[in-house]
Motif scaffolding. Structure first.
Motif, mmCIF file in Angstrom:
data_model
loop_
_atom_site.group_PDB
_atom_site.id
_atom_site.type_symbol
_atom_site.label_atom_id
_atom_site.label_comp_id
_atom_site.label_asym_id
_atom_site.label_seq_id
_atom_site.Cartn_x
_atom_site.Cartn_y
_atom_site.Cartn_z
ATOM 1 N N GLN A 58 124.511 71.908 -68.716
ATOM 2 C CA GLN A 58 124.803 70.479 -68.872
ATOM 3 C C GLN A 58 125.192 70.061 -70.288
ATOM 4 O O GLN A 58 125.475 68.891 -70.538
ATOM 5 N N ALA A 96 117.167 63.949 -66.381
ATOM 6 C CA ALA A 96 118.405 63.348 -66.902
ATOM 7 C C ALA A 96 118.874 64.143 -68.110
ATOM 8 O O ALA A 96 118.079 64.481 -68.993
ATOM 9 N N ALA A 97 120.180 64.414 -68.141
ATOM 10 C CA ALA A 97 120.751 65.178 -69.256
ATOM 11 C C ALA A 97 121.002 64.244 -70.433
ATOM 12 O O ALA A 97 122.143 63.947 -70.782
ATOM 13 N N GLY A 129 114.504 63.949 -71.942
ATOM 14 C CA GLY A 129 114.742 64.198 -73.366
ATOM 15 C C GLY A 129 113.669 63.542 -74.227
ATOM 16 O O GLY A 129 112.576 63.267 -73.744
ATOM 17 N N HIS A 149 108.609 68.337 -70.776
ATOM 18 C CA HIS A 149 109.318 68.521 -72.048
ATOM 19 C C HIS A 149 108.902 69.909 -72.536
ATOM 20 O O HIS A 149 107.776 70.101 -72.966
ATOM 21 N N ASN A 150 109.787 70.871 -72.409
ATOM 22 C CA ASN A 150 109.407 72.265 -72.681
ATOM 23 C C ASN A 150 109.563 72.631 -74.151
ATOM 24 O O ASN A 150 110.487 72.160 -74.813
ATOM 25 N N ASP A 152 110.156 75.729 -74.618
ATOM 26 C CA ASP A 152 111.187 76.719 -74.275
ATOM 27 C C ASP A 152 110.949 78.125 -74.803
ATOM 28 O O ASP A 152 111.021 79.085 -74.065
ATOM 29 N N ARG A 165 118.125 69.898 -82.370
ATOM 30 C CA ARG A 165 116.804 69.279 -82.570
ATOM 31 C C ARG A 165 115.832 70.382 -82.959
ATOM 32 O O ARG A 165 116.131 71.575 -82.805
ATOM 33 N N ARG A 170 110.238 68.261 -80.560
ATOM 34 C CA ARG A 170 109.630 68.459 -79.236
ATOM 35 C C ARG A 170 108.151 68.081 -79.290
ATOM 36 O O ARG A 170 107.649 67.371 -78.420
ATOM 37 N N ILE A 189 111.231 79.208 -71.141
ATOM 38 C CA ILE A 189 112.174 80.059 -70.404
ATOM 39 C C ILE A 189 112.049 81.480 -70.920
ATOM 40 O O ILE A 189 112.013 81.695 -72.134
ATOM 41 N N ASN A 219 110.127 79.358 -66.532
ATOM 42 C CA ASN A 219 111.486 79.534 -66.006
ATOM 43 C C ASN A 219 112.004 80.906 -66.403
ATOM 44 O O ASN A 219 111.708 81.392 -67.494
ATOM 45 N N CYS A 220 112.797 81.523 -65.526
ATOM 46 C CA CYS A 220 113.580 82.688 -65.948
ATOM 47 C C CYS A 220 115.012 82.203 -66.050
ATOM 48 O O CYS A 220 115.472 81.442 -65.186
ATOM 49 N N LEU A 221 115.686 82.643 -67.085
ATOM 50 C CA LEU A 221 117.053 82.161 -67.291
ATOM 51 C C LEU A 221 117.895 82.345 -66.028
ATOM 52 O O LEU A 221 117.945 83.430 -65.458
ATOM 53 N N VAL A 222 118.552 81.275 -65.622
ATOM 54 C CA VAL A 222 119.605 81.371 -64.620
ATOM 55 C C VAL A 222 120.891 81.439 -65.444
ATOM 56 O O VAL A 222 121.267 80.445 -66.074
ATOM 57 N N ALA A 260 112.589 78.033 -62.566
ATOM 58 C CA ALA A 260 113.956 78.525 -62.342
ATOM 59 C C ALA A 260 113.979 80.044 -62.226
ATOM 60 O O ALA A 260 113.129 80.743 -62.764
HETATM 61 N N1 SAM Z 1 117.280 67.253 -70.975
HETATM 62 C C1 SAM Z 1 115.880 67.365 -70.838
HETATM 63 C C2 SAM Z 1 115.267 68.321 -71.813
HETATM 64 O O1 SAM Z 1 115.902 69.247 -72.258
HETATM 65 O O2 SAM Z 1 114.071 68.166 -72.101
HETATM 66 C C3 SAM Z 1 115.442 67.731 -69.445
HETATM 67 C C4 SAM Z 1 116.214 68.655 -68.543
HETATM 68 S S1 SAM Z 1 116.205 70.361 -68.988
HETATM 69 C C5 SAM Z 1 117.380 70.954 -67.834
HETATM 70 C C6 SAM Z 1 114.601 70.971 -68.496
HETATM 71 C C7 SAM Z 1 114.310 72.435 -68.718
HETATM 72 O O3 SAM Z 1 115.009 73.223 -67.776
HETATM 73 C C8 SAM Z 1 114.704 73.055 -70.048
HETATM 74 O O4 SAM Z 1 113.768 72.764 -71.046
HETATM 75 C C9 SAM Z 1 114.717 74.519 -69.715
HETATM 76 O O5 SAM Z 1 113.449 75.102 -69.933
HETATM 77 C C10 SAM Z 1 115.062 74.551 -68.234
HETATM 78 N N2 SAM Z 1 116.416 75.091 -68.010
HETATM 79 C C11 SAM Z 1 117.586 74.479 -68.278
HETATM 80 N N3 SAM Z 1 118.628 75.280 -67.971
HETATM 81 C C12 SAM Z 1 118.107 76.438 -67.511
HETATM 82 C C13 SAM Z 1 118.675 77.664 -67.033
HETATM 83 N N4 SAM Z 1 119.986 77.868 -67.007
HETATM 84 N N5 SAM Z 1 117.830 78.634 -66.627
HETATM 85 C C14 SAM Z 1 116.496 78.439 -66.657
HETATM 86 N N6 SAM Z 1 115.900 77.314 -67.088
HETATM 87 C C15 SAM Z 1 116.698 76.317 -67.523
#
Ligand code: SAM
Ligand code: DTB
Ligand code: SF4
Length: 312
Positions: A58, A96-97, A129, A149-150, A152, A165, A170, A189, A219-222, A260
């Motif tokens: 996004q 929300a992005a 965010g 709010h990760n 990450d 950022r 965070r 992730i 989460n595992c990376l997609v 994920a």
């Molecule tokens: N925009 C907000 C933020 O970053 O806090 C919220 C949405 S964001 C998509 C939420 C979480 O989704 C990210 O912090 C990340 O850990 C996870 N995420 C985003 N894209 C990903 C992907 N391609 N694979 C795995 N996890 C993902």
């Protein structure tokens, strides 16, 4: 006296049978070992995000094939929440992005979504965010259960993944969320090219939060085409299981969410993650923008395991 990171490393590095035994013992002390919470995500505003998160479909900085979508109407979101509830989800998470929440009509609309989803008797979570303290208070008043709010990844690896950022940004949002009395959902992730040490250092950073997060998404990376991380190799499955078990031991009461990446996991790996202490999954055919197993598949997997959706 061991430092926290030494203790975490010691937990993580045990022989797998000992690690899983300890994780199961802790899990059974605090949770029903048969119950898995089903959650559903909704991408209420999609794409065109100014942040440069290297994993994300996004971000405007990544050349992905994603169709952007403006903030949805309250009614459309509510229809998704009702459908999620009817399909057994007890938690609805709206994403929300945005880089940060701005006061004004769009935020007012999100507050209305929160009120109406809360009225459905579901847990309601948002991830929008960065937030300021007064915005967190407004979300609390609207009935928000949790804010995602990760962190990450580790503090050291963070700047390799996101430059727009800081880790401290965070932490400031997380502080505003807990100060407002909202439950913190914070995780990370795996599979961004980080080391095992980075993952343990992420767990250390999570353990330093006060109060400890009540919800921890792993989460595992997609891998998304057009992002800088599109070709990063997948996480070693045994390392994923070890990370989940270590998370369960460090955060006995938290919901640990296998988030994920389940499309890329075998049934056996998902089962092992649930045995290692994960007790929640996201259900429905899409996460925010990427595919997820369909609901029937998940229902069958749970029933093959003799497990059940967790009631509210
Ligand atoms: N925009 C907000 C933020 O970053 O806090 C919220 C949405 S964001 C998509 C939420 C979480 O989704 C990210 O912090 C990340 O850990 C996870 N995420 C985003 N894209 C990903 C992907 N391609 N694979 C795995 N996890 C993902
Ligand atoms: C989280 O840690 N995982 C969920 C939720 N919080 C918002 C989001 C996963 C997104 C996966 C990539 C996508 O579908 O765009
Ligand atoms: Fe924006 Fe969140 Fe994606 Fe980062 S993870 S680019 S902040 S939507």
């Amino acid at each position: 006296m061991f430092s926290t990171i030494n203790r975490i490393t010691q937990i993580y590095q045990q022989p797998l049978p000992d690690l899983l035994f300890e994780a199961q013992r802790v899990h059974r002390e605090h949770h029903d070992p048969h119950a898995v919470q089903l959650c559903t995500l909704s991408s209420i505003k999609t794409g065109l995000c100014p942040e440069d998160c290297a994993y994300c479909s996004q971000s405007v900085h990544n050349k992905t094939e994603l169709a952007p979508q403006a903030l949805m109407d309250v009614e459309a979101v509510l229809a998704e929440a009702r459908a999620a509830k009817a399909a057994g989800s007890t938690r609805f998470c709206m994403g929300a992005a945005w880089r940060e929440v701005k006061d004004g009509p769009l935020f007012e609309r999100v507050l209305e979504m929160v009120r109406q989803v809360a009225d459905l008797d579901m847990e309601v979570c948002c991830t929008l965010g960065m937030l300021k303290p007064h915005q967190a208070e407004q979300l609390k008043t609207a009935g928000l259960t949790a804010y995602n709010h990760n962190l990450d990844t580790s503090p050291d690896y963070y700047s390799q993944i996101i430059s727009t950022r800081t880790y401290q940004d965070r932490l400031d949002t997380i502080r505003a969320v807990s100060a407002a009395g909202i439950s913190v959902c914070c995780g990370g992730i795996l599979g961004l090219g980080e080391s095992v040490e980075d993952r343990l250092s992420l767990l250390e950073a999570l353990a330093e939060l006060e109060p400890a997060p009540e919800s921890i998404p792993i989460n595992c990376l997609v891998p998304v085409k057009g992002t800088p991380l599109q070709d990063v190799p997948p996480v070693d499955p045994i390392e994923l299981v070890r990370t989940i078990a270590t998370t369960r031991i460090l955060f006995p009461k938290a919901m640990v969410r296998l988030s994920a990446g389940r499309m890329q996991m075998s049934d056996e790996l998902q089962a092992l993650c649930l045995l290692a202490g994960a007790n929640s999954i996201f259900t429905g055919p899409v996460l925010l923008t990427t595919p997820n197993p369909d609901r029937n598949y998940d229902q069958q997997l749970l029933s093959r395991l003799g497990m059940v959706p967790k009631p509210l």
